[in-house]
Design a protein around this motif. Sequence first.
Motif, PDB file in Angstrom:
ATOM      1  N   THR A  76     -24.157 -55.450 -11.485  1.00  0.00           N
ATOM      2  CA  THR A  76     -24.833 -56.265 -12.507  1.00  0.00           C
ATOM      3  C   THR A  76     -26.330 -56.359 -12.222  1.00  0.00           C
ATOM      4  O   THR A  76     -26.739 -56.413 -11.071  1.00  0.00           O
ATOM      5  CB  THR A  76     -24.236 -57.687 -12.509  1.00  0.00           C
ATOM      6  OG1 THR A  76     -22.832 -57.579 -12.551  1.00  0.00           O
ATOM      7  CG2 THR A  76     -24.707 -58.478 -13.699  1.00  0.00           C
ATOM      8  N   ILE A  77     -27.130 -56.358 -13.293  1.00  0.00           N
ATOM      9  CA  ILE A  77     -28.568 -56.599 -13.132  1.00  0.00           C
ATOM     10  C   ILE A  77     -29.006 -57.719 -14.061  1.00  0.00           C
ATOM     11  O   ILE A  77     -28.325 -58.041 -15.016  1.00  0.00           O
ATOM     12  CB  ILE A  77     -29.420 -55.343 -13.449  1.00  0.00           C
ATOM     13  CG1 ILE A  77     -29.042 -54.775 -14.814  1.00  0.00           C
ATOM     14  CG2 ILE A  77     -29.321 -54.314 -12.361  1.00  0.00           C
ATOM     15  CD1 ILE A  77     -30.092 -53.895 -15.410  1.00  0.00           C
ATOM     16  N   SER A  78     -30.157 -58.307 -13.744  1.00  0.00           N
ATOM     17  CA  SER A  78     -30.741 -59.335 -14.602  1.00  0.00           C
ATOM     18  C   SER A  78     -32.123 -58.894 -15.033  1.00  0.00           C
ATOM     19  O   SER A  78     -32.695 -57.963 -14.463  1.00  0.00           O
ATOM     20  CB  SER A  78     -30.846 -60.651 -13.844  1.00  0.00           C
ATOM     21  OG  SER A  78     -29.581 -61.176 -13.628  1.00  0.00           O
ATOM     22  N   PHE A  79     -32.648 -59.588 -16.034  1.00  0.00           N
ATOM     23  CA  PHE A  79     -34.024 -59.335 -16.467  1.00  0.00           C
ATOM     24  C   PHE A  79     -34.867 -60.558 -16.169  1.00  0.00           C
ATOM     25  O   PHE A  79     -34.421 -61.686 -16.361  1.00  0.00           O
ATOM     26  CB  PHE A  79     -34.066 -59.046 -17.968  1.00  0.00           C
ATOM     27  CG  PHE A  79     -33.829 -57.619 -18.298  1.00  0.00           C
ATOM     28  CD1 PHE A  79     -34.887 -56.770 -18.568  1.00  0.00           C
ATOM     29  CD2 PHE A  79     -32.546 -57.102 -18.315  1.00  0.00           C
ATOM     30  CE1 PHE A  79     -34.667 -55.450 -18.879  1.00  0.00           C
ATOM     31  CE2 PHE A  79     -32.312 -55.777 -18.612  1.00  0.00           C
ATOM     32  CZ  PHE A  79     -33.382 -54.947 -18.905  1.00  0.00           C
ATOM     33  N   ASP A  87     -30.002 -58.260  -9.107  1.00  0.00           N
ATOM     34  CA  ASP A  87     -29.424 -59.549  -8.723  1.00  0.00           C
ATOM     35  C   ASP A  87     -29.502 -59.783  -7.225  1.00  0.00           C
ATOM     36  O   ASP A  87     -29.335 -58.864  -6.432  1.00  0.00           O
ATOM     37  CB  ASP A  87     -27.964 -59.612  -9.181  1.00  0.00           C
ATOM     38  CG  ASP A  87     -27.862 -60.219 -10.560  1.00  0.00           C
ATOM     39  OD1 ASP A  87     -28.918 -60.316 -11.219  1.00  0.00           O
ATOM     40  OD2 ASP A  87     -26.748 -60.583 -10.970  1.00  0.00           O
TER      41      ASP A  87
ATOM     42  N   VAL B 222     -25.435 -55.979 -17.733  1.00  0.00           N
ATOM     43  CA  VAL B 222     -26.483 -57.006 -17.820  1.00  0.00           C
ATOM     44  C   VAL B 222     -25.822 -58.361 -17.598  1.00  0.00           C
ATOM     45  O   VAL B 222     -24.780 -58.655 -18.178  1.00  0.00           O
ATOM     46  CB  VAL B 222     -27.170 -56.949 -19.187  1.00  0.00           C
ATOM     47  CG1 VAL B 222     -28.214 -58.023 -19.309  1.00  0.00           C
ATOM     48  CG2 VAL B 222     -27.789 -55.574 -19.397  1.00  0.00           C
ATOM     49  N   SER B 223     -26.439 -59.170 -16.728  1.00  0.00           N
ATOM     50  CA  SER B 223     -25.806 -60.426 -16.315  1.00  0.00           C
ATOM     51  C   SER B 223     -25.706 -61.406 -17.502  1.00  0.00           C
ATOM     52  O   SER B 223     -26.494 -61.354 -18.439  1.00  0.00           O
ATOM     53  CB  SER B 223     -26.589 -61.070 -15.184  1.00  0.00           C
ATOM     54  OG  SER B 223     -27.837 -61.486 -15.664  1.00  0.00           O
ATOM     55  N   SER B 225     -26.344 -64.516 -17.548  1.00  0.00           N
ATOM     56  CA  SER B 225     -27.483 -65.430 -17.669  1.00  0.00           C
ATOM     57  C   SER B 225     -28.599 -64.780 -18.478  1.00  0.00           C
ATOM     58  O   SER B 225     -29.238 -65.422 -19.310  1.00  0.00           O
ATOM     59  CB  SER B 225     -27.971 -65.841 -16.283  1.00  0.00           C
ATOM     60  OG  SER B 225     -28.326 -64.699 -15.541  1.00  0.00           O
ATOM     61  N   THR B 226     -28.840 -63.481 -18.239  1.00  0.00           N
ATOM     62  CA  THR B 226     -29.868 -62.776 -19.008  1.00  0.00           C
ATOM     63  C   THR B 226     -29.518 -62.769 -20.492  1.00  0.00           C
ATOM     64  O   THR B 226     -30.373 -63.025 -21.338  1.00  0.00           O
ATOM     65  CB  THR B 226     -30.008 -61.327 -18.502  1.00  0.00           C
ATOM     66  OG1 THR B 226     -30.321 -61.352 -17.116  1.00  0.00           O
ATOM     67  CG2 THR B 226     -31.105 -60.594 -19.256  1.00  0.00           C
TER      68      THR B 226
END
Lengths: 222, 244
Positions: A76-79, A87, B222-223, B225-226
């Motif tokens: 998982t990745i975030s922006f 992450d 994509v997490s 929270s995003t």
Amino acid sequence: MDALFGIKTENETILVTSRNFARGISIMNHQDRKYIMISDKIAMGIVGEAGDTAHFAAYIKANVKLYENSFAQLPTISFKDGEVASDADEKNDEEHVLSTKNIANFVRLELAKSLRSRKPYQVNLVIAGADGDLYMIDYLGTMVKQPYVVQGYAAFYAMSLLDHHYRTNLSEEEGIELAKMCLKEINLRMPASVGDVDIVVLSKTKAPRQFIIADKDLRKSI
Amino acid sequence: MSGYDRAISIFSPDGHIFQVDYANEAVNKGTLTLALKSKDCIIIASEVRSSLKLQATTTSKIHRLTDSIGMVTSGLSADARVLIKKAKVECESYEYNMDSTVTVDYIAKFVADTQQKYTQSGGVRPFGVGCLIAGLTEDGEGKIYKTDPSGVYQEWHCCSIGKNAKTVQSYLEKNIDMLKENKLSKFELLKFTVESLLEIVSNGSQNMEICLIDKEHGLNLVSKSTIDDIIGKIEKERDDAEKQ
């Protein structure tokens, strides 16, 4: 004269493979790589019939990858502010990663099957894992797990040294020194020299380290 | 019953193979999925139906075929599982045989070929699955392919399949000029994806799964929270627009 052996130290597993590729009485290549990294935690040293080694190694690696890819979860990745920010709590999905033991047993099974076919693979292997497991498997499907293993004629000379000097609490440096000591003895006693060697150091905590010990440095240092 | 849907290998007089039509129906009833691309990335996304209270985990709908190719399906998920497994085996086998990774068009054609086989042999039924296969080519260009149960495959700029896909598709068509320019950044494309999903999906990030493919990071979900942040932003923009 291929050299292939492994030594387990307290926190590392060391794999040693020679870089000379000989055919008949001639050395054809000084940069032959006799190991593959199955993952960044598992290395497999392989010697034997020239074509068989490359083919068998690729076959094992492809199967391990296929297995792991059929269960793997996507990371998982975030922006952050419109840019990709990976992450912090990256989950390592260890559940579906094959262990050294799993791979060693799979290799053994494949060799045992191959032995009973029309044209068996003629390969001997050492499988080393960062988890501290060290296996030796020959083309007959014999598998042993030991703190130090040696394949081929080199065993005659290296084994007595390892029996004498091996301790379970060796450090990484001491482990590499012990490997050098074995190489020196092999070079001294065997009719043909081993030449340069590849060393892989797999560690429980650190990233794997791969380097070469040149023959001339080896002779200088001892 | 007209009698022409008893076996898949029998045509109806007007040229239909009913079992294939029915399989297409299963796709149209499946979860909504879509794929979009911009200059340096691809996004594949899917609606996720809420899990039951007692269910431990939900399975991911988005699957990795290689480090730069993803696949998402709509329709019967049990059939999808089998088809995905076949695709993964082919990817590994291609790499083992050729010493290079598969291209998006190759694996899309392979999946379509497999689906077609199940419309022309005895004793089987077609896969009730439509697929979106999306990935990056070696020079970083994005490609999106769609396959359906009959074995047809086409390349698309952006595409959606599944339940209510028509609504989303018309939303994408409205914005096709912007999408074709290939100028959106990763984040802008992600925002646009969420906007498209919101046409249909309620309940926010809970019911969405979005995967970003780019050269540096490969495939990544994509997490939540995003996604929630983006939904918040979109809602605020809409409120502001209404006030004016």
